[in-house]
Each structure stands twice: as structure tokens, then as C-alpha cells.
Design a protein around this motif. Structure first.
Motif, PDB file in Angstrom:
ATOM      1  N   LYS A 133       3.693  -6.911  -7.835  1.00  0.00           N
ATOM      2  CA  LYS A 133       3.260  -8.233  -7.180  1.00  0.00           C
ATOM      3  C   LYS A 133       3.809  -9.352  -7.863  1.00  0.00           C
ATOM      4  O   LYS A 133       3.598 -10.463  -7.411  1.00  0.00           O
ATOM      5  N   LEU A 134       4.726  -9.059  -8.839  1.00  0.00           N
ATOM      6  CA  LEU A 134       5.136 -10.478  -9.534  1.00  0.00           C
ATOM      7  C   LEU A 134       6.707 -10.572  -9.021  1.00  0.00           C
ATOM      8  O   LEU A 134       7.336  -9.730  -8.681  1.00  0.00           O
ATOM      9  N   PRO A 135       6.912 -11.853  -8.427  1.00  0.00           N
ATOM     10  CA  PRO A 135       7.855 -12.030  -7.511  1.00  0.00           C
ATOM     11  C   PRO A 135       9.549 -11.819  -8.175  1.00  0.00           C
ATOM     12  O   PRO A 135      10.389 -11.477  -7.710  1.00  0.00           O
ATOM     13  N   ASP A 136       9.524 -12.316  -9.639  1.00  0.00           N
ATOM     14  CA  ASP A 136      10.794 -12.077 -10.318  1.00  0.00           C
ATOM     15  C   ASP A 136      11.099 -10.571 -10.865  1.00  0.00           C
ATOM     16  O   ASP A 136      12.104 -10.162 -11.100  1.00  0.00           O
ATOM     17  N   ILE A 137       9.992  -9.819 -10.812  1.00  0.00           N
ATOM     18  CA  ILE A 137       9.984  -8.427 -11.146  1.00  0.00           C
ATOM     19  C   ILE A 137       9.735  -7.520 -10.302  1.00  0.00           C
ATOM     20  O   ILE A 137      10.788  -6.427 -10.101  1.00  0.00           O
ATOM     21  N   GLY A 138       8.914  -7.729  -9.332  1.00  0.00           N
ATOM     22  CA  GLY A 138       8.360  -6.876  -8.278  1.00  0.00           C
ATOM     23  C   GLY A 138       9.775  -6.415  -7.373  1.00  0.00           C
ATOM     24  O   GLY A 138       9.993  -5.161  -6.942  1.00  0.00           O
ATOM     25  N   ARG A 139      10.719  -7.308  -6.926  1.00  0.00           N
ATOM     26  CA  ARG A 139      11.538  -6.897  -6.131  1.00  0.00           C
ATOM     27  C   ARG A 139      12.585  -6.164  -6.755  1.00  0.00           C
ATOM     28  O   ARG A 139      13.283  -5.280  -5.893  1.00  0.00           O
ATOM     29  N   TRP A 140      12.619  -5.997  -7.983  1.00  0.00           N
ATOM     30  CA  TRP A 140      13.534  -4.948  -8.388  1.00  0.00           C
ATOM     31  C   TRP A 140      12.662  -3.682  -8.866  1.00  0.00           C
ATOM     32  O   TRP A 140      13.446  -2.735  -9.312  1.00  0.00           O
ATOM     33  N   LEU A 141      11.568  -3.537  -8.609  1.00  0.00           N
ATOM     34  CA  LEU A 141      10.858  -2.088  -8.893  1.00  0.00           C
ATOM     35  C   LEU A 141      10.327  -1.449  -7.733  1.00  0.00           C
ATOM     36  O   LEU A 141      10.401  -0.209  -7.585  1.00  0.00           O
ATOM     37  N   THR A 142      10.265  -2.207  -6.486  1.00  0.00           N
ATOM     38  CA  THR A 142       9.618  -1.423  -5.171  1.00  0.00           C
ATOM     39  C   THR A 142      10.555  -0.196  -4.957  1.00  0.00           C
ATOM     40  O   THR A 142      10.036   0.964  -4.767  1.00  0.00           O
ATOM     41  N   ARG A 143      11.741  -0.449  -4.630  1.00  0.00           N
ATOM     42  CA  ARG A 143      12.607   0.526  -3.958  1.00  0.00           C
ATOM     43  C   ARG A 143      13.078   1.426  -5.049  1.00  0.00           C
ATOM     44  O   ARG A 143      12.894   2.883  -4.772  1.00  0.00           O
ATOM     45  N   PRO A 144      13.331   1.158  -6.373  1.00  0.00           N
ATOM     46  CA  PRO A 144      13.441   2.191  -7.487  1.00  0.00           C
ATOM     47  C   PRO A 144      12.372   3.156  -7.521  1.00  0.00           C
ATOM     48  O   PRO A 144      12.403   4.442  -7.755  1.00  0.00           O
ATOM     49  N   LEU A 145      11.072   2.643  -7.443  1.00  0.00           N
ATOM     50  CA  LEU A 145      10.255   3.354  -7.583  1.00  0.00           C
ATOM     51  C   LEU A 145       9.877   4.400  -6.399  1.00  0.00           C
ATOM     52  O   LEU A 145       9.609   5.522  -6.673  1.00  0.00           O
ATOM     53  N   GLY A 146      10.123   3.740  -5.112  1.00  0.00           N
ATOM     54  CA  GLY A 146      10.028   4.863  -4.090  1.00  0.00           C
ATOM     55  C   GLY A 146      11.161   5.866  -4.222  1.00  0.00           C
ATOM     56  O   GLY A 146      10.818   6.961  -4.010  1.00  0.00           O
ATOM     57  N   VAL A 147      12.302   5.560  -4.743  1.00  0.00           N
ATOM     58  CA  VAL A 147      13.265   6.631  -5.009  1.00  0.00           C
ATOM     59  C   VAL A 147      12.798   7.777  -6.058  1.00  0.00           C
ATOM     60  O   VAL A 147      12.936   8.733  -5.886  1.00  0.00           O
TER      61      VAL A 147
ATOM     62  N   ALA B 210     -11.387  -1.441 -11.749  1.00  0.00           N
ATOM     63  CA  ALA B 210     -10.693  -1.550 -13.105  1.00  0.00           C
ATOM     64  C   ALA B 210      -8.974  -1.471 -12.783  1.00  0.00           C
ATOM     65  O   ALA B 210      -8.479  -2.431 -13.537  1.00  0.00           O
ATOM     66  N   MET B 211      -8.713  -0.759 -11.795  1.00  0.00           N
ATOM     67  CA  MET B 211      -7.162  -1.137 -11.462  1.00  0.00           C
ATOM     68  C   MET B 211      -6.752  -2.100 -10.772  1.00  0.00           C
ATOM     69  O   MET B 211      -5.449  -2.628 -11.076  1.00  0.00           O
ATOM     70  N   MET B 212      -7.533  -2.698  -9.783  1.00  0.00           N
ATOM     71  CA  MET B 212      -6.985  -3.684  -8.886  1.00  0.00           C
ATOM     72  C   MET B 212      -7.200  -4.890  -9.081  1.00  0.00           C
ATOM     73  O   MET B 212      -6.443  -5.943  -8.994  1.00  0.00           O
ATOM     74  N   ALA B 213      -8.382  -4.988  -9.554  1.00  0.00           N
ATOM     75  CA  ALA B 213      -8.696  -6.598 -10.127  1.00  0.00           C
ATOM     76  C   ALA B 213      -7.681  -7.218 -11.042  1.00  0.00           C
ATOM     77  O   ALA B 213      -7.228  -8.566 -10.953  1.00  0.00           O
ATOM     78  N   PRO B 214      -7.113  -6.493 -12.049  1.00  0.00           N
ATOM     79  CA  PRO B 214      -6.131  -6.815 -12.942  1.00  0.00           C
ATOM     80  C   PRO B 214      -4.876  -7.713 -12.241  1.00  0.00           C
ATOM     81  O   PRO B 214      -4.179  -8.363 -12.226  1.00  0.00           O
ATOM     82  N   THR B 215      -4.441  -6.578 -11.182  1.00  0.00           N
ATOM     83  CA  THR B 215      -3.173  -6.981 -10.572  1.00  0.00           C
ATOM     84  C   THR B 215      -3.541  -8.361  -9.631  1.00  0.00           C
ATOM     85  O   THR B 215      -2.456  -8.741  -8.918  1.00  0.00           O
ATOM     86  N   ALA B 216      -4.696  -8.725  -9.318  1.00  0.00           N
ATOM     87  CA  ALA B 216      -5.107  -9.648  -8.486  1.00  0.00           C
ATOM     88  C   ALA B 216      -5.076 -11.225  -9.490  1.00  0.00           C
ATOM     89  O   ALA B 216      -5.466 -12.207  -8.741  1.00  0.00           O
ATOM     90  N   LEU B 217      -5.084 -10.882 -10.396  1.00  0.00           N
ATOM     91  CA  LEU B 217      -5.390 -12.171 -11.315  1.00  0.00           C
ATOM     92  C   LEU B 217      -4.372 -13.443 -11.269  1.00  0.00           C
ATOM     93  O   LEU B 217      -5.153 -14.499 -11.145  1.00  0.00           O
ATOM     94  N   PRO B 218      -3.247 -13.189 -10.827  1.00  0.00           N
ATOM     95  CA  PRO B 218      -2.572 -14.364 -10.775  1.00  0.00           C
ATOM     96  C   PRO B 218      -2.831 -15.102  -9.315  1.00  0.00           C
ATOM     97  O   PRO B 218      -3.131 -16.257  -9.199  1.00  0.00           O
ATOM     98  N   ALA B 219      -3.197 -14.195  -8.287  1.00  0.00           N
ATOM     99  CA  ALA B 219      -3.732 -14.708  -7.076  1.00  0.00           C
ATOM    100  C   ALA B 219      -5.214 -15.207  -7.316  1.00  0.00           C
ATOM    101  O   ALA B 219      -5.423 -16.533  -6.575  1.00  0.00           O
ATOM    102  N   PHE B 220      -5.967 -14.703  -8.040  1.00  0.00           N
ATOM    103  CA  PHE B 220      -7.246 -15.627  -8.367  1.00  0.00           C
ATOM    104  C   PHE B 220      -7.181 -16.901  -8.881  1.00  0.00           C
ATOM    105  O   PHE B 220      -7.828 -17.843  -8.647  1.00  0.00           O
ATOM    106  N   ALA B 221      -6.040 -16.844  -9.791  1.00  0.00           N
ATOM    107  CA  ALA B 221      -5.945 -18.268 -10.303  1.00  0.00           C
ATOM    108  C   ALA B 221      -5.336 -19.229  -9.810  1.00  0.00           C
ATOM    109  O   ALA B 221      -5.570 -20.331  -9.543  1.00  0.00           O
ATOM    110  N   THR B 222      -4.549 -18.649  -8.833  1.00  0.00           N
ATOM    111  CA  THR B 222      -3.769 -19.697  -7.707  1.00  0.00           C
ATOM    112  C   THR B 222      -5.025 -20.287  -6.667  1.00  0.00           C
ATOM    113  O   THR B 222      -4.768 -21.415  -6.576  1.00  0.00           O
TER     114      THR B 222
END
Length: 245
Positions: A217-231, A67-79
Motif C-alpha cells: 500500500k506504500l506508493p514508492d514501494i508497492g508498485r515494485w511489489l505487486t506484480r512480482p508477488l503475483g509471479v 491484527a493484520m489489517m489495521a496496521p496496513t491502514a495506519l497511514p490512511a488513518f493518519a491522513t
């Protein structure tokens, strides 16, 4: 995203979420359990991990992972499906199957971890931490992992799935699914372990975690999220440790 295979995948995701919702425990029962203690659950029904048994716990984690992980992989499946235009073998079901095999393995390990922690008195019957030390430790672990090279390496592949698949597409769809699942696991395992803080059967936590992992996992959004989420997670760990909650 057209065709019966996509409809089947979306049906799988919706069915997994529906099953998790049906399995979740209403707030009033949680309150009753706190008021009357563990004997309440023994008298009410077999809700504890001990009573459910390992197989059913693993099934619950498998549903949660799907339920949680398949939606996150939808862009990769489409690619990957787009590669069909190149003449490569891109059997969709084999790709998704390989991906889910990795998360099935994770589910088995997560269920075993939950049973061990429950029997040690560190988790309540709903899979929520009963120890401030455990909560702080999991938050700190997940927060620190956000800054590791392994996390960055896995995210870089998830954010550029075409490049990733072009490097390995000759291995066939099932092995590509295994590779994608392994990379996805490398991205998300620590965030999934936060379920022991937010509650394994907490639907609100699952929804929020799914959204965060998908955005990461989105290239334009994810890079601004990863480290702030870690903090934020590290700050949460300090707060829990200092306040004992």
C-alpha cells in the motif's frame, strides 16, 4: 500519531496479536496430530472448527483481520486525522469502526469457508490445506488477482488516501471508514485467503502477510511489489501442482 485514540488503536492491535499468539498451536502438537491422526485432537481438547463452532471461528477471524489489517491502514488513518485542520468532521473512532465493520463481514465469510472446507476434508484442524489441489488453486487465484484492474484500482486509492478522503469526506467518518475498509478488502482479500495454505493459526505466516500487505500500500514501494508477488504466487501454484505437496 499522538493522543489517546492512537494509544487505544495500538492497544487494540497488540491485544489482537496477543490473543492470536495464545490461540496458536505449538509445533510439537501439530507433529503429534500428524502422528496419531484426528483421534488425537478429539481426545486432547476441542480444537477443531467443528467443535469450536461457527461463532468462535468467526471471532478468531475477526481477531486475525484486526491484527493484520489495521496496521496496513495506519497511514490512511493518519491522513484522515490531518483533515481535522480543514474543519471537517473527522471522528477517529467512527472511521476505525467503519473500517472494522467491513473486515468483520469478511471474517464471517472466511469462517464459513473454513468450516465448509474442513468438513469436506480439505483443511486440517489448524486451517491448513490438506489438498495439493486446493493449495495450488488458492495460490493461483491470489497470484492472478495481483494483475487485475480491480486490484490496481483499490491499491491506487490506498496509496493516495488524501485524494480518496477529499472525494468523500462530506459523507462523514463512519461511511468513510466503510469505504476505506471496502477498498482495503479489494486490495487484500486474496492474500488473506492464503491463510488456508500457510495455516490459519500460523503466526509466522500472519506476520509475513501483514508486512507484504502494508508494503504493497506504500506508493514508492508497492508498485515494485505487486506484480512480482503475483509471479511468485503463480510459480508457487505450479510447483505445488507438479509436486503434489
Amino acid at each position: 500519531m499522538r493522543g489517546p485514540h492512537w494509544l487505544a488503536l495500538f492497544a487494540l492491535i497488540l491485544a489482537a496479536w496477543a490473543a492470536l499468539y495464545a490461540m496458536s498451536i505449538p509445533a510439537e502438537l501439530r507433529a503429534a496430530g500428524r502422528a496419531y491422526g484426528t483421534g488425537f485432537w478429539a481426545d486432547l481438547c476441542n480444537l477443531t472448527p467443528d467443535a469450536a463452532g461457527f461463532a468462535r471461528m468467526a471471532l478468531m477471524w475477526a481477531l486475525m483481520s484486526a491484527a493484520m489489517m489495521a496496521p496496513t491502514a495506519l497511514p490512511a488513518f493518519a491522513t484522515y486525522e490531518d483533515l481535522s485542520h480543514s474543519g471537517a468532521e473527522t471522528r477517529f473512532s467512527a472511521l476505525v469502526g467503519g473500517y472494522l465493520v467491513i473486515w468483520l463481514g469478511f471474517s464471517v465469510m472466511a469462517a464459513a469457508t473454513q468450516l465448509v472446507l474442513f468438513r469436506a476434508g480439505l483443511l486440517d484442524p489448524f486451517g491448513s490445506s490438506a489438498s495439493a489441489t486446493l493449495s495450488a488453486g488458492i495460490l493461483a487465484m491470489a497470484g492472478a488477482y495481483q494483475f487485475t484492474p480491480l486490484k490496481d484500482a483499490c491499491l491506487s486509492k490506498c496509496r493516495a488516501p488524501m485524494t480518496f478522503f477529499m472525494q468523500h469526506y462530506d459523507e462523514g467518518p463512519f461511511r468513510n471508514g466503510l469505504r476505506l475498509g471496502a477498498v482495503c478488502l479489494g486490495c487484500c482479500w486474496a492474500l488473506m485467503m492464503l491463510a488456508f495454505v500457510g495455516g490459519v493459526m500460523n503466526i509466522a505466516f500472519m506476520g509475513l502477510a501483514t508486512l507484504l500487505m502494508a508494503l504493497e500500500k506504500l506508493p514508492d514501494i508497492g508498485r515494485w511489489l505487486t506484480r512480482p508477488l503475483g509471479v511468485a504466487l503463480l510459480a508457487g501454484a505450479v510447483f505445488v501442482a507438479l509436486n503434489g505437496i
